[in-house]
Design a protein around this motif. Structure first.
Motif, PDB file in Angstrom:
ATOM      1  N   TYR A 188       0.828  -1.208   0.000  1.00 50.14           N
ATOM      2  CA  TYR A 188       0.000   0.000   0.000  1.00 50.14           C
ATOM      3  C   TYR A 188       0.865   1.262   0.000  1.00 50.14           C
ATOM      4  CZ  TYR A 188      -3.052   3.720   1.572  1.00 50.14           C
ATOM      5  OH  TYR A 188      -3.705   4.911   1.674  1.00 50.14           O
TER       6      TYR A 188
ATOM      7  N   THR B  50       2.744   1.884  -3.367  1.00 49.45           N
ATOM      8  CA  THR B  50       2.005   2.071  -4.616  1.00 49.45           C
ATOM      9  C   THR B  50       0.966   3.187  -4.582  1.00 49.45           C
ATOM     10  OG1 THR B  50       0.373   0.372  -3.961  1.00 49.45           O
ATOM     11  CG2 THR B  50       2.282  -0.352  -5.272  1.00 49.45           C
ATOM     12  N   THR B  51       0.509   3.606  -3.410  1.00 49.03           N
ATOM     13  CA  THR B  51      -0.531   4.633  -3.386  1.00 49.03           C
ATOM     14  C   THR B  51       0.041   6.008  -3.744  1.00 49.03           C
ATOM     15  OG1 THR B  51      -2.267   5.681  -2.063  1.00 49.03           O
ATOM     16  CG2 THR B  51      -0.251   5.072  -0.902  1.00 49.03           C
TER      17      THR B  51
ATOM     18  N   GLN C 113      -1.536   8.759  -3.069  1.00 44.60           N
ATOM     19  CA  GLN C 113      -2.087   9.722  -2.116  1.00 44.60           C
ATOM     20  C   GLN C 113      -1.471   9.531  -0.733  1.00 44.60           C
ATOM     21  OE1 GLN C 113      -6.345   9.112  -2.296  1.00 44.60           O
ATOM     22  NE2 GLN C 113      -6.566  10.483  -4.052  1.00 44.60           N
ATOM     23  N   HIS C 114      -0.731  10.523  -0.279  1.00 46.91           N
ATOM     24  CA  HIS C 114      -0.137  10.459   1.056  1.00 46.91           C
ATOM     25  C   HIS C 114      -1.096  11.108   2.059  1.00 46.91           C
ATOM     26  CE1 HIS C 114       4.282   9.795  -0.369  1.00 46.91           C
ATOM     27  NE2 HIS C 114       3.412   8.978  -0.940  1.00 46.91           N
TER      28      HIS C 114
ATOM     29  N   ASN D 212      -4.581   7.623   5.642  1.00 45.17           N
ATOM     30  CA  ASN D 212      -4.351   6.182   5.562  1.00 45.17           C
ATOM     31  C   ASN D 212      -2.880   5.872   5.312  1.00 45.17           C
ATOM     32  OD1 ASN D 212      -6.946   5.302   6.055  1.00 45.17           O
ATOM     33  ND2 ASN D 212      -7.517   5.123   3.905  1.00 45.17           N
ATOM     34  N   PHE D 213      -2.256   6.669   4.473  1.00 50.42           N
ATOM     35  CA  PHE D 213      -0.819   6.500   4.214  1.00 50.42           C
ATOM     36  C   PHE D 213      -0.024   6.706   5.496  1.00 50.42           C
ATOM     37  CE2 PHE D 213       3.346   8.301   3.234  1.00 50.42           C
ATOM     38  CZ  PHE D 213       3.855   7.379   2.330  1.00 50.42           C
TER      39      PHE D 213
ATOM     40  N   TYR E 146     -10.319  -1.315   5.397  1.00 54.48           N
ATOM     41  CA  TYR E 146      -9.793  -0.850   4.111  1.00 54.48           C
ATOM     42  C   TYR E 146      -8.730  -1.813   3.587  1.00 54.48           C
ATOM     43  CZ  TYR E 146      -7.382   2.233   0.786  1.00 54.48           C
ATOM     44  OH  TYR E 146      -6.804   2.767  -0.331  1.00 54.48           O
TER      45      TYR E 146
END
Length: 270
Positions: free
Chosen positions: A17, A20-21, A23-24, A27-28, A66
């Protein structure tokens, strides 16, 4: 039968996660905090983990869902599992590595060379042209694996994509199961499992693949497994996975498939 959802450690899921995401977001930040304190999580309560991540307990519960878990409790049960390098390296190899690293390296090299020799055996390589023909003629092709072998799938996926073949691959258990259930007779599933444990570890996915009737192309060292009775092809990737050397020959087997696909269908992309 309920399959293990993480298909690897919770750490692997968190790392995937974070890596690869794009968006920081919150959740990051939660995932990073969990990774930085991973060895403590099994002994921490939901409230303590929430304090660690500077969020509420409810936010931690939502994050666990999630990630694909039913609840924080289920997440916590998985994260409490002991972590040991013994699953990758034997005690005798570790002792040799500490006592005489060059002797250990020689043994490791011998195991690698033997796996390469077995993978390159004529009777093994002779199967590959028919295998890539099946891949080329399939309506859909999907790659099933777990742990490090995901990276082999991604490598194979990127190479084949350059030649116009989309190889589906899913990191999440639920997505793999959904994909397996959707494959039909005109499709092909590539199962990469060095020790041959994938069908027994993820019986629901394996049963869905067999029920759907898609062609099964297996990359493994465990050629004698009765699970492969329904496989169209079994590609050998060596003879030893001691000290985790099987991953290299699995990559070699995947590369051989890519090379032969290039030979047969990649002229316009060269």
């Amino acid at each position: 039968m309920n399959d293990p959802k993480p298909m690897g450690s919770v750490a692997e899921r968190l790392l995937n996660y974070v890596n690869t995401t794009p968006q920081h977001d919150s959740n990051f930040q939660i995932a990073v905090a969990m990774l930085r304190n991973y060895h403590k999580l099994g002994q921490m309560s939901a409230e303590q983990i929430a304090d660690l991540c500077f969020v509420s307990k409810a936010t931690i519960s939502r994050f666990c869902r999630y990630l694909g878990f039913d609840s924080f409790r289920e997440f916590h049960d998985y994260v409490k599992a002991p972590i040991s390098m013994k699953s990758d390296y034997s005690r005798s190899f570790f002792d040799m590595l500490c006592a005489d690293r060059w002797a250990a390296m020689d043994r490791y090299q011998e195991q690698l060379i033997e796996n390469v020799r077995v993978t390159f055996a004529r009777e093994n390589v002779d199967k590959i042209p028919d295998m890539v023909r099946v891949l080329h003629e399939s309506k859909r092709v999907a790659f099933f694996s777990h742990h490090f072998l995901w990276d082999i799938g991604r490598h194979m996926q990127s190479k084949l994509m350059m030649m116009g073949l989309y190889l589906e691959q899913y990191f999440d258990y639920g997505a793999q199961l959904e994909c397996a259930r959707s494959l039909q007779k005109q499709d092909t599933a590539v199962i990469c499992t060095v020790g041959g444990s994938y069908p027994s570890r993820y019986a629901n996915i394996w049963n869905a693949l067999e029920t759907g009737g898609s062609r099964l192309l297996v990359i493994t060292q465990n050629r004698a497994s009765p699970y492969w009775n329904s496989a169209a092809y079994v590609l050998n990737c060596g003879s030893s996975n001691q000290n985790d050397v099987g991953k290299y020959s699995a990559l070699l087997a995947a590369d051989l498939l890519v090379m032969h696909y290039l030979r047969q269908y990649g002229r316009d992309f060269f």
